[in-house]
Structure formats: C-alpha cells, structure tokens
Design a protein around this motif. Structure first.
Motif, short mmCIF file in Angstrom:
data_model
loop_
_atom_site.label_atom_id
_atom_site.label_comp_id
_atom_site.label_asym_id
_atom_site.label_seq_id
_atom_site.Cartn_x
_atom_site.Cartn_y
_atom_site.Cartn_z
N ASP B 12 0.85 -1.18 0.00
CA ASP B 12 0.00 0.00 0.00
C ASP B 12 0.89 1.25 0.00
O ASP B 12 1.97 1.25 0.61
CB ASP B 12 -0.89 -0.01 1.24
CG ASP B 12 -1.98 1.04 1.15
OD1 ASP B 12 -3.00 0.75 0.51
OD2 ASP B 12 -1.80 2.14 1.69
N THR B 14 0.75 3.75 1.57
CA THR B 14 1.00 4.31 2.89
C THR B 14 1.79 3.34 3.78
O THR B 14 2.08 3.65 4.93
CB THR B 14 -0.33 4.63 3.60
OG1 THR B 14 -1.09 3.43 3.68
CG2 THR B 14 -1.11 5.70 2.87
N ALA B 15 2.13 2.16 3.24
CA ALA B 15 2.83 1.16 4.08
C ALA B 15 4.28 1.58 4.31
O ALA B 15 4.90 2.25 3.48
CB ALA B 15 2.79 -0.21 3.40
N LYS B 31 0.15 -3.81 4.84
CA LYS B 31 -1.01 -3.67 3.97
C LYS B 31 -0.61 -3.75 2.50
O LYS B 31 0.27 -3.00 2.06
CB LYS B 31 -1.70 -2.33 4.26
CG LYS B 31 -3.08 -2.23 3.62
CD LYS B 31 -3.80 -0.96 4.03
CE LYS B 31 -5.15 -0.87 3.35
NZ LYS B 31 -5.77 0.44 3.50
#
Lengths: 390, 252
Positions: B12, B14-15, B31
């Motif tokens: 992801d 944002t990971a 994620k």
C-alpha cells in the motif's frame, strides 16, 4: 502513514477473509469520509445525509439479519463494522446501531410479514431511517414503569406520551415505539407524518454532537391497527433489541479506544520535552502499556462474545459484562490519552477529547454502567437489587 | 467481447517499507493493495462491462496473497478470476509480459486494461510489452474509455490538450489517474465474491517457453535519510533565511 489498528494478540488472524474485507471497506470509508469531516459535523451539530447514503450503499445496516434485503453477516462482522465506525465517531456507530439493532431487528424478529416486506429492504439500503422510542423523561433505567400508552380505538390505536434521548429521532422516517396497551408493553411502528406525532431535536449536547438526539411526542397520535408488532409482549421486546445494540457497542468502544491509543502513541513519540520524546519517560510508557493491556482484553471479550452470539450460546449477562467493561476502559483510555496530549489534547486537531465526551454518553446509554453491574450482581447472587420492592 | 484487466498487488502506498539484508522485508509490510493506476483500469473495466461487454476477466500474477486483488475485483463486478501463481521475488519484465500475454490469450479477451505503471517498480513496461507480444494496438496513459459500437474511444492528456483516440480491433489501454471516482465494494459484492472461484495456474501449466531472464535484481537499498531541518531564530537571521529560500530552495 496508514492507520494501524492496535491488534496485540493478532485477532486479525482469527477473522475470515470476508470479515477482513468488510472491515477494511468500512475502515477506508471512515478514513476518507468521516475523519476529514467529523469536526465540522460536530461543530454544526449535524449528521450529514451523505453519510447515511454511503452507509446504506456499503450494505452494512442490519448486518447480522438474514433475508428481506439484509446482509446476513456473522456477529463478528457486525462487531467489526461497529468497531470501525466508532473509531471514526461514536455518533456514526450510534446511527448504525439504532437503525440495525433497535429498529430493523424488532421488525425482523417480532414484525408481521407485511411489516418486514414494507420496511426492512428500504432500511437495509439506508433509504429509510429509523429510531427507537423506549426511554422517557422520567423512566430511563426503569423502562417498565413507562407512562406512554396505547389505546385500542377499534379502527386504530391512539398513542399518548413522550420519549426522550432518541437517537435519529428528528431525521427518522419511522419509529419503533414501546407503549403500554392495557398495561402490557407492546411495540408500535409510528411513521413520520402520522397525525399527532412530532420529533423535536434536543440541542445543547456536549457529547455525540454529530448524532441527532430528539424527543418523540405523541399527542392523540392515531396509527393504523397493522402497525403493532404482533409477536412480542412485555419488556422482552425492547430488551432483546438492546442486547444486540449493546453487543455492537462492546466492539465500538474498542474502536474509539484504538483511535485514542494511536493518537497518544504518535503524540508521545513526537513530543519533545526535557530534550527527549515524552514516550521515553516511564510515566508515559506506563500509561501506554495500560492502554494496550485494556484494549487487548476488550478485544478478546468482544471477539469471544461474537462467537457465542453466532453459535447461540450467549446469555444477556455476558453482553452486560462486555458493554460495561469495554466502554469503561475506552473512556479511561480517552481520558489518559488526553492527558498524554497535554494542552494539545483539548484541541479538535486530535480526536481524543471528542471520543472522551462521546464515551460519557456511551457509558450511560444502552444500560448505564451501574445497571450492568446490577445485572451481574443479580446473576452472581440470585438477588435483584434494582428496586426496593420484593 | 471480453475485457481483461491486469492487476498487480503492491505494498500500500501508505505502508512502511524497510530493507533487511539486500531485500525489502515483505513480512514487515502490513497492507497490500491493488496498484493505484490498476484501480483506475479496473474502474473503467467495470464501466465497460456495464455498457455491454460480455465478460470482465481479472488477471494477476504473484504469490498466494495476490489473490486478494482478484477477490476485490470480483466484489465490484469481475466475472472471472485468473491467478498466475509464482513465488518469485523478482521477475524480469519480459518474463512477466510473456506470462500475462499467455493468460490473456487463455481468457479470450481482446480488450486489455492495466495501469500505466505499477506503484512499486514504476517500470511502465507491462502494457506496451503485452500489446507487442499479442500483436495488439496499445494506447497509453488514458483516463477514460467508452464503447462506441464495435469501436472504443479513449481520452488522454496530450501535449496540447485532451486527445480523443478511436480504436477498432484488439488493444491494450494503460491508465493514468483520472477524474473518475473509484467505486467502493459493498457487503453484497463481498459476499458474492467469496463464492467466485479463482483459477490458480502455475507458470509451468501455461505451456509457454520462457527464455532466461536478461535482467536480475541485485539488491534493494533504502533511500538516504533526509538531512535534518534547520532552525533560525530572531530578526537577525532574516537575511540568511531569505538567501536560503532564494538560492537553495528556489522558492522565492
């Protein structure tokens, strides 16, 4: 950075793929739609209509109910939905709890076939909003002595009385109202626009500000005969609804606590005092570790209770314990998190003070903390202590 | 007519990415998501299906965890799910293109949609590579497509404005981020998706010859840490702040 919900005991690994997917859909929606807008909604004291539409579109209303357009999910999935909604705001979770557990559920369980067909599909899609009228101005913990009454007038029922603290009241298209008919508590469906029915909004709340709270007033309110819930009499009706809602709250409180824990952890790691992040100080670590401990216990209570709900082995006292414990720990965590945030904790830049104020309501509604203690006290001793009467 | 959408599962956006030894530590990635440009391709594929395409086939190539992309696609409307299973931690672009082309042939689709590049590698070679192997046309960086009888028209940002392109015959479209809002799966879709079978196929079952890879991954390294910020206090530092803003940051 992506929101990472505290999951110290890896509850995630116990969930099914669908449960995880449903949770993530709700989590992403809360992230996208609730978090950027919740403070404005609170300030204005509104529950934005887009939220109703989105929640309906996600198909999460009346989660554990089967048939009539309802999702038919596990109680664990229902709990996860509540957890994610309340991580956003208790008011948003309240909207879904009332709709699903307090209005759709009694119609689904105690309603006639016609009532189910008429209301449930449109409530599951969010098209119709419901509210639940049990509490009265003078009868909160003691609903059995309610004053609101219904009279059978041959062609119709005549309702008189007033309900108070009713979530969704003013925006509701229908209300499930509990009233005494010949001295016996019965459920009635009252529709918006019924003669003699009004639902003025209660203003001035310091809590659940993005949720609509109302009075319901019945003044010679006439309703057709087919609006009585045929299959339940007495307090069992409202109490069975409350069991489902309270179950959802036990999960919801975990979500609010996770939000407060996250905010406290991030703040403590970035806030420098005396040359070091405050997270490096023992007193702060003690608080964070207490939060982690309580949230983990609360998650396990909620998860196990979900399994018991699914296999039908639960008793209402177990729900009382989970609701009472989890809201209590969440409120304490919100206060502690506010403390870690120092003065910044009172600002709406952080979610903690909002959760704290919300949880004061959650502690009181759906059976106060004290009443749940009395329910457990009766369970342990066999002696009821709600009333002085024998 | 069928439409295939190629989905890649990536960390992801944002990971948190960490490197352990000389490789990205995948176990630390909490994620995984469908690569964002692929999501736009998927959205357009669903819209095509709604406008009358017979079948929407979602295809991914990756380890077991990548099947989640397919279930997500099914929850918003994909009809058939094909997973080419591999545990390879790095795949040469040419190899991947051969595999995907073979899967597309198996699906029988002559319209193929994918992201213009993947969020992890950013190589941007999959769409054109697949088109070249299949002998399809390729239109890159489109933001919208629609069916117009037997033809498909696509919109993309050209160097002087929006270009409208019309294509007849088999084609690969690669997608850029557009204005279109991505739909969110609902519970009903998720419950239906769970019942949809995934055709899991090993690379060896595809019956294609894969030559030895021309490129290989040597190592991953973390980007250098950003230098710490500088702090200036008091009116005395105005001059130096102004000169830094002008000469170093180039913002004034």
């Amino acid at each position: 950075m992506a929101y990472e919900a505290l999951d110290f005991y890896d509850i995630d690994s116990l969930l099914t793929d669908e449960e995880r997917m449903i949770r993530d859909v709700v989590r992403d929606w809360v992230e996208e739609r609730i978090l950027p807008n919740i403070e404005d909604a609170c300030r204005e004291g509104v529950f934005p209509d887009e939220w109703r539409a989105d929640i309906g579109e996600m198909g999460i209303l009346g989660a554990p109910l089967k048939g009539y357009g309802c999702p038919g999910l596990s109680y664990t999935a229902y709990g996860l939905i509540c957890q994610e909604l309340e991580r956003g705001d208790s008011g948003v979770r309240s909207f879904a709890s009332v709709q699903g557990s307090l209005v759709m559920y009694p119609i689904w369980d105690f309603g006639s076939e016609e009532q189910k067909e008429k209301y449930l599909p449109r409530m599951a899609s969010g098209e119709l909003v419901g509210c639940f009228g049990l509490t009265e101005p003078d009868y909160g913990s003691n609903p059995g002595d309610m004053i609101t009454k219904a009279e059978d007038k041959g062609d119709y029922f005549l309702l008189n009385g007033a309900k108070m603290w009713i979530t969704n009241g003013t925006i509701a298209d229908l209300a499930v109202v509990w009233a005494k008919l010949d001295g016996v508590i019965r459920g009635f469906i009252v529709e918006k626009g019924d003669e003699g029915f009004t639902a003025p909004e209660m203003k001035g709340k310091h809590s659940l500000k993005a949720s609509i709270t109302s009075e319901l007033v019945f003044q010679d309110c006439k309703i057709p005969k087919d609006r009585i819930l045929p299959d339940v009499k007495g307090l069992r009706g409202p109490f069975s609804c409350l069991n489902n809602a309270r179950f959802g709250i036990s999960w919801g409180a975990v979500g609010a606590a996770q939000s407060c824990f996250n905010s406290a952890k991030e703040y403590a790691l970035s806030r420098i005092q005396f040359g070091h992040p405050i997270a490096s100080f023992q007193l702060v670590q003690n608080k964070l570790s207490w939060m982690l401990r309580e949230i983990t216990k609360g998650q396990l209570l909620a998860y196990h209770l979900g399994k018991k709900k699914d296999d039908g082995t639960w008793i209402p006292e177990q729900i009382s314990l989970a609701k009472m414990n989890n809201v209590d720990m969440a409120l304490e965590i919100a206060r502690m998190s506010r403390d870690i945030h120092g003065a910044n904790g009172i600002l709406d830049e952080y979610p903690v003070m909002r959760h704290m104020a919300n949880l004061e309501s959650v502690k009181t509604y759906e059976g106060t903390h004290d009443i749940h203690n009395l329910i457990l006290g009766r369970h342990i001793t066999g002696i009821q202590s709600f009333t002085r009467e024998p | 007519m069928g439409v295939a959408v190629l989905l890649k599962q990536v960390p992801d956006t944002t990971a948190k990415i960490s490197v352990s030894g000389s490789r990205v530590d995948e176990s630390a990635i909490t994620k995984w998501s469908i690569s964002p440009y692929d999501e736009y391709a998927l959205e357009s594929a669903i819209a095509l299906k709604e406008s009358g395409v017979d079948e929407l086939v979602a295809i991914t190539c990756g380890p077991q965890r990548a099947s989640k992309c397919l279930t997500e696609a099914a929850s918003v409307g994909a009809d058939r799910l094909i997973h080419i299973l591999t545990d390879a931690d790095f795949m040469d672009s040419c190899t991947l293109q051969s595999i995907l082309s073979s899967a597309i042939q198996r699906s029988g689709c002559d319209i193929v949609l994918c992201g213009k590049q993947a969020a992890d590698t950013n190589s941007g070679s999959t769409g054109p590579g697949v088109a070249s192997l299949l002998g399809y046309s390729c239109v890159g960086s489109v933001t919208e497509i629609s069916m117009d009888g037997s033809k498909i028209s696509a919109t993309r940002l050209g160097n002087t404005g929006l270009e409208k392109i019309e294509v007849g015959g088999p084609c690969v479209f690669t997608f850029d981020k557009g204005e279109v809002e991505l739909r969110r799966p609902n519970v009903r879709g998720i419950m239906m998706a769970k019942k949809k079978p995934i055709e899991s196929i090993g690379i060896e079952e595809l019956g294609i010859e894969i030559g030895s890879p021309k490129t290989s991954l040597k190592s991953h390294v973390s980007p250098p840490e950003k230098p710490p910020g500088q702090k200036f206090e008091g009116a005395g530092s105005i001059e130096i702040v102004v000169s830094k803003l002008r000469d170093e940051a180039n913002v004034i």
